[in-house]
Design an enzyme around this catalytic site. Sequence first.
Site, PDB file in Angstrom:
ATOM      1  N   LYS A  35      -5.671  -1.933  -7.432  1.00  0.00           N
ATOM      2  CA  LYS A  35      -6.004  -1.329  -6.131  1.00  0.00           C
ATOM      3  C   LYS A  35      -7.147  -0.320  -6.334  1.00  0.00           C
ATOM      4  O   LYS A  35      -7.850  -0.396  -7.326  1.00  0.00           O
ATOM      5  CB  LYS A  35      -4.756  -0.680  -5.520  1.00  0.00           C
ATOM      6  CG  LYS A  35      -3.682  -1.698  -5.133  1.00  0.00           C
ATOM      7  CD  LYS A  35      -4.144  -2.587  -4.004  1.00  0.00           C
ATOM      8  CE  LYS A  35      -3.114  -3.651  -3.661  1.00  0.00           C
ATOM      9  NZ  LYS A  35      -3.655  -4.648  -2.725  1.00  0.00           N
ATOM     10  N   ASP A  83       0.816  -1.225   0.000  1.00  0.00           N
ATOM     11  CA  ASP A  83       0.000   0.000   0.000  1.00  0.00           C
ATOM     12  C   ASP A  83       0.848   1.274   0.000  1.00  0.00           C
ATOM     13  O   ASP A  83       0.310   2.366  -0.089  1.00  0.00           O
ATOM     14  CB  ASP A  83      -0.928   0.010   1.224  1.00  0.00           C
ATOM     15  CG  ASP A  83      -2.009  -1.057   1.120  1.00  0.00           C
ATOM     16  OD1 ASP A  83      -2.355  -1.447  -0.010  1.00  0.00           O
ATOM     17  OD2 ASP A  83      -2.492  -1.509   2.171  1.00  0.00           O
TER      18      ASP A  83
END
Length: 439
Positions: free
Chosen positions: A348, A321
Amino acid sequence: MSKMSGLKFKVQPGGKLQGTIRVPGDKSISHRSIMLGALAEGVTEISGFLQGEDSLATLNAFRQMGVEIEGPTDGGVTIHGVGMDGLTEPDAPLDLGNSGTSMRLLSGLLAGQKFNVTLTGDESLSGRPMGRVTNPLGEMGAEIKSDPDGTSPLRISGGAKLTGIDYEMPMASAQVKSSVLLAGLYANGDTCVTEPAPTRDHTERMLNGFGVEVRRDGSRVCLTGGGSLKATRVDVPADISSAAFFLVGASISEGSDLTLQHVGMNPTRIGIINILREMGADIEVLNERVSGGEPVADLRVKSAPLHGIEIPVDQVPLAIDEFPVLFIAAACADGETTLTGAEELRVKESDRIQVMADGLTTLGVDAKPTPDGIVIQGGVIGGGAVYSHHDHRISMSFAMAGLRATALIEIEGCDNVNTSFPGFASLAARAGLNIGEES
Ligand code: S3P
């Protein structure tokens, strides 16, 4: 959503980050604390819960399924657990907003319930791949209908009889692993998942905390269905993924000296620290301790000259992330930084390789996307207007770029920052970023 809708960040160039701050609670752990607390017998008390839209979507989903939940108040949540079979049929689809974690973990947790339930989300979530969970869950006996292209809404039929499987996961995904393990709680026999690379293990740790034995043998984790969960206390540490913006921001801005308190230091999450240190960052890990089954520490970061590197492939799942903000670090580093093995970034909240490459190019940085990564030449960051595609982490990453920019950076589509980091702009401003918001 149109390009111009929503909140805009305006970041004036320059500044440095100083002082001591605590970023909000870990998103992954917050989701799991609600899920396991709801299924447990007894009252679970949570502290440090992330009051962001994603984790609140999970909380509201369980309220819709009849679970009494008090709070959140200042990160405190009290869950009156209903036990493994105590959830009730919601009277409407569960809207999970922008949250992939909610949808993927809940599809596993709900696959073995007696009632029908539909999971929906926003435009971004409705475009994300769900076959990665519906396929293994289908092998277990779940009945889940997705759209023909494998996206949500997901329609889960109640009453399916689940059987444990031994699943070789094709991609390194904690969400898929967790989804299968949560379904495994309701399955006959053992459910095992083998991961191609280590992914975050919060589900396994927290299940152990709630009294369910999760066994690990190398890259394979197993649990036995049919057990029960016992309520416990959960202390959610500050989210290292949110701390990451400040680790990079302080590293790239001269004169910075910033301490981040009570940051989650789970070994499956610290790729950001390993990668930044390899680039030359000055990060001290202080007061290491264990809190609620998770390692935590305070992090002191001072500005340091960064240099480009080839990012080690084994660090990719451990920093999955954090790449948007690592690309900002790369843009400020001396020389070239290359990322490979990160094709997951394309699925994502946005296509994070393309969206970051586009924004960096707008700011005058040489950033070339590749199918599974990017090549970035460090240099000067100029000003300009970039579009975040309503991806929270893209918005916050470009905000930090302002610390090293030569002119104003305007970031469009920052509304979803609230999914993971409510109060980002004011906390960043307090630390020294020259950021303003405009709606
Ligand atoms: C998460 C796992 C990761 C991560 C996401 C949260 C989780 O996704 O990107 O933000 O809480 O399990 P994948 O497991 O799909 O890589």
